[in-house]
Design a protein around this motif. Structure first.
Motif: not given
Length: 105
Positions: A63-68, A58-59, A49-50
């Motif tokens: 460079s991005i973080r996923f939080l739940y 478009g990243k 999914l990430q």
């Protein structure tokens, strides 16, 4: 209370047995409020999914973080291992490097 009423009442209070192959809807929300929706199996690794989210916006996924629920999602986490439910939300943050500064007197 009749036997039928008792059985119906008992069934209502039993915990749901969710199959890992059932699909759930997940909303991914960026810090700017943009929403992207995904439908995935409870057994699918969230790293998939990430990657799909990163491609869509478009990243670079690094460079991005996923939080739940305020905790960072690991690559091998699945909706089942995180006890996610249908229509839950994942927050996305841009990774920030640094943050240290010197204050002069």
């Amino acid at each position: 209370m009749s036997d039928e009423e008792q059985q119906a009442n008992t069934r209502e209070h039993e915990p749901k047995q969710e199959d890992n192959n059932t699909t759930i809807n997940i909303k991914v929300v960026s810090s700017s409020g943009e929403e992207v929706f995904f439908k995935i199996k409870r057994s699918t690794k969230l790293s998939k999914l990430q990657g799909a989210y990163a491609s869509k916006v478009g990243k670079d996924v690094g460079s991005i973080r996923f939080l739940y629920d305020g905790s960072r999602i690991q690559d091998d986490d699945t909706p089942a291992t995180l006890d996610m439910e249908d229509n839950d939300t994942i927050d996305v943050m841009v990774e920030q490097v640094g943050g240290s500064f010197e204050v002069s007197p």
